[in-house]
Design a protein around this motif. Structure first.
Motif, short mmCIF file in Angstrom:
data_model
loop_
_atom_site.label_atom_id
_atom_site.label_comp_id
_atom_site.label_asym_id
_atom_site.label_seq_id
_atom_site.Cartn_x
_atom_site.Cartn_y
_atom_site.Cartn_z
N LYS A 20 21.91 36.46 39.77
CA LYS A 20 22.15 36.73 38.34
C LYS A 20 23.48 37.44 38.08
CE LYS A 20 17.17 37.47 37.67
NZ LYS A 20 16.12 38.50 37.49
N GLU A 21 24.26 37.70 39.12
CA GLU A 21 25.33 38.70 38.98
C GLU A 21 26.74 38.12 38.87
OE1 GLU A 21 21.95 39.86 41.65
OE2 GLU A 21 23.53 38.33 41.80
N ALA A 22 26.90 36.82 38.59
CA ALA A 22 28.23 36.20 38.64
C ALA A 22 29.24 36.91 37.76
CB ALA A 22 28.13 34.72 38.26
N LYS A 23 28.88 37.15 36.51
CA LYS A 23 29.84 37.78 35.58
C LYS A 23 30.13 39.22 36.00
CE LYS A 23 32.11 37.66 31.55
NZ LYS A 23 31.46 37.96 30.27
N GLU A 24 29.10 39.94 36.37
CA GLU A 24 29.27 41.33 36.80
C GLU A 24 30.16 41.40 38.05
OE1 GLU A 24 26.50 45.05 38.42
OE2 GLU A 24 25.54 43.20 37.72
N ALA A 25 29.92 40.49 38.99
CA ALA A 25 30.72 40.49 40.22
C ALA A 25 32.18 40.15 39.90
CB ALA A 25 30.15 39.48 41.22
N ALA A 26 32.40 39.14 39.05
CA ALA A 26 33.77 38.76 38.69
C ALA A 26 34.51 39.93 38.04
CB ALA A 26 33.75 37.55 37.76
N GLU A 27 33.84 40.62 37.14
CA GLU A 27 34.46 41.78 36.48
C GLU A 27 34.79 42.87 37.51
OE1 GLU A 27 31.51 42.65 33.56
OE2 GLU A 27 32.35 41.25 32.07
N PHE A 28 33.89 43.05 38.47
CA PHE A 28 34.12 44.05 39.51
C PHE A 28 35.35 43.71 40.34
CE2 PHE A 28 33.00 45.38 43.99
CZ PHE A 28 33.26 46.74 43.82
N TYR A 29 35.47 42.44 40.79
CA TYR A 29 36.63 42.06 41.61
C TYR A 29 37.93 42.19 40.82
CZ TYR A 29 32.81 40.30 44.43
OH TYR A 29 31.64 40.19 45.14
N CYS A 30 37.87 41.90 39.53
CA CYS A 30 39.07 42.07 38.70
C CYS A 30 39.47 43.54 38.58
CB CYS A 30 38.84 41.46 37.31
SG CYS A 30 38.76 39.65 37.32
N GLY A 50 17.42 26.83 35.41
CA GLY A 50 17.43 27.34 34.05
C GLY A 50 18.85 27.34 33.50
N ASP A 51 19.13 28.24 32.57
CA ASP A 51 20.49 28.36 32.04
C ASP A 51 21.34 29.12 33.05
OD1 ASP A 51 19.57 27.06 29.84
OD2 ASP A 51 19.53 28.82 28.52
N ALA A 52 22.45 28.49 33.48
CA ALA A 52 23.25 29.05 34.57
C ALA A 52 24.65 29.39 34.10
CB ALA A 52 23.31 28.04 35.73
N PRO A 53 24.95 30.68 33.93
CA PRO A 53 26.31 31.09 33.55
C PRO A 53 27.31 30.78 34.67
CG PRO A 53 24.74 32.86 33.16
CD PRO A 53 24.04 31.84 33.99
N HIS A 62 44.59 34.36 43.14
CA HIS A 62 43.85 33.26 43.77
C HIS A 62 42.67 32.88 42.89
CE1 HIS A 62 41.73 30.78 46.63
NE2 HIS A 62 42.65 30.99 47.57
N PRO A 63 42.53 31.59 42.54
CA PRO A 63 41.41 31.19 41.68
C PRO A 63 40.06 31.25 42.40
CG PRO A 63 42.61 29.25 42.41
CD PRO A 63 43.38 30.44 42.90
N PHE A 64 39.06 31.69 41.67
CA PHE A 64 37.67 31.73 42.13
C PHE A 64 36.78 31.18 41.02
CE2 PHE A 64 39.34 34.72 45.15
CZ PHE A 64 38.43 34.85 46.18
N MET A 65 35.59 30.74 41.39
CA MET A 65 34.52 30.47 40.43
C MET A 65 33.25 31.12 40.93
SD MET A 65 35.10 26.46 39.38
CE MET A 65 33.78 26.50 38.14
N ALA A 66 32.35 31.45 40.00
CA ALA A 66 31.06 32.01 40.38
C ALA A 66 30.00 31.50 39.42
CB ALA A 66 31.11 33.53 40.36
N ILE A 67 28.79 31.33 39.94
CA ILE A 67 27.67 30.87 39.13
C ILE A 67 26.47 31.77 39.37
CG2 ILE A 67 26.84 29.23 40.90
CD1 ILE A 67 26.08 27.33 38.57
N SER A 68 25.70 32.03 38.32
CA SER A 68 24.40 32.69 38.46
C SER A 68 23.34 31.60 38.35
CB SER A 68 24.19 33.73 37.35
OG SER A 68 25.07 34.81 37.49
N GLN A 127 31.31 44.34 53.56
CA GLN A 127 30.46 43.51 52.70
C GLN A 127 30.17 44.32 51.44
OE1 GLN A 127 27.45 40.80 54.40
NE2 GLN A 127 25.94 41.99 53.29
N ASP A 128 30.57 43.78 50.27
CA ASP A 128 30.44 44.58 49.06
C ASP A 128 29.01 44.57 48.53
OD1 ASP A 128 29.98 42.36 47.29
OD2 ASP A 128 32.13 42.01 47.13
N LYS A 129 28.79 45.28 47.43
CA LYS A 129 27.43 45.45 46.90
C LYS A 129 26.81 44.15 46.43
CE LYS A 129 29.38 47.00 42.46
NZ LYS A 129 29.49 48.15 41.55
N PHE A 130 27.63 43.10 46.21
CA PHE A 130 27.09 41.80 45.80
C PHE A 130 26.88 40.87 46.99
CE2 PHE A 130 29.54 43.40 42.14
CZ PHE A 130 28.52 43.44 41.20
N GLY A 131 27.34 41.28 48.18
CA GLY A 131 27.14 40.47 49.38
C GLY A 131 28.37 39.70 49.84
#
Length: 309
Positions: A20-30, A50-53, A62-68, A127-131
């Motif tokens: 569930k943490e894609a947006k939170e993780a992206a904000e953290f790395y930024c 279900g609905d997947a952000p 460097h470009p990244f993508m993340a999905i929850s 290994q960060d808090k998101f893995g």
């Protein structure tokens, strides 16, 4: 294959799968690394999860993508990210490294402590808090220049000893490719075997990678939690990469495949990003329904769904 993919100078994009943490993780790395920002976000509706952000972002350029998309896959150290703090580029490289390490340490777990090693004055693996795994290194300013962020593949277990073979395979598949450093283990470095790869790097489509073998006891392998997304402009490119890379038929789904080493790739049309970012909610839903039925992506069918034809 002709020269259909000669124009594919787009970077290969690491894609991170979270519960569930894609947006939170992206904000953290930024917040951890310089020159980082979220570039877009959208939601895939009515997927099997279900609905997947989905969020696109850059980490130090460097470009990244993340999905929850649910707890289906667990992040592990088989793919990590080297972060090069180069004193020739950044006068305060050491201080930047220390600051990033401290931020990643919040809820994280070091795999190799931040210390002086034979290969670097300052290096640590965490290994960060998101893995997600990061290798922070103070690079040799007199060495060959490399970008700040480099995805790193570790070949363990049944894959151990295949890093050099995999490197040559990837260099043969991607036309815009270049070998870099290759260093083998010497004798007396047990459990690692003499002749296996201690460190290598290579460039595929303007993206540098590192690869190494490790004969130590590891309880993980490559999995879908981190995949490598190849943006293609034509159906011919999609067909080419699919044919060259896919080695596990049962893993083929929604543009995803697994190669013979177990690394997950996404062979995706660049047009799909545009549809998902610029389309109306109805258009996005139609495109999502269309691609959820596909294994290999068909650009013409996606465009028909987008236009409602």
């Amino acid at each position: 294959m002709s020269d259909a993919n000669n124009g594919l100078a787009q970077p290969i994009i690491p894609h991170l799968w979270f519960d569930k943490e894609a947006k939170e993780a992206a904000e953290f790395y930024c917040s951890v690394f310089p020159h980082s920002e979220i570039t877009s976000s959208t939601i895939l509706n009515d997927t099997p999860s279900g609905d997947a952000p989905i969020v696109s972002f850059t980490v130090w350029g460097h470009p990244f993508m993340a999905i929850s998309a649910g707890p289906l896959f667990k992040l592990n150290p088989s793919i990590s990210f080297f972060v090069n703090f180069d004193p020739s580029r950044e006068p305060n490289a050491r201080e930047m490294l220390e600051e990033a390490w401290n931020k990643l340490s919040d809820g994280g777990a070091p795999l190799m402590p931040l210390d002086k090693y034979p290969f670097s004055e300052r290096y640590g693996w965490i290994q960060d808090k998101f893995g997600v795994n990061w290798q922070l290194i103070l690079t040799n300013p007199h060495g060959e220049p490399r970008p700040p962020i480099i995805p790193s593949l570790m070949f363990v277990g049944d894959n151990c000893g295949k890093a050099e073979e995999a490197r040559e395979f990837y260099l043969s598949v991607f036309r815009n490719a270049m070998p870099g450093t290759l260093v083998h283990y010497a004798s007396g470095m047990e459990p690692d075997r003499e002749g296996d790869v201690m460190f290598s790097d290579f460039m595929l489509e303007n993206t540098w990678f590192t690869a190494m073998d490790s004969a130590h006891e590891h309880s993980f392998q490559f999995n879908e939690a981190i995949s490598l997304l190849v943006d293609c402009t034509t159906q011919e490119e999609i067909d080419y990469y699919w044919d060259k890379l896919s080695a596990v038929p049962e893993a083929e789904q929604c543009g995803w495949l697994k190669d013979k080493y177990g690394v997950s790739w996404q062979i995706s049309p660049a047009a799909l990003d545009k549809m998902m970012n610029e389309g109306t909610p109805e258009q996005r839903d139609r495109v999502t329904k269309a691609f959820l039925k596909m294994k290999k992506f068909n650009i013409a069918e996606l465009e028909r769904a987008y236009l409602g034809n």
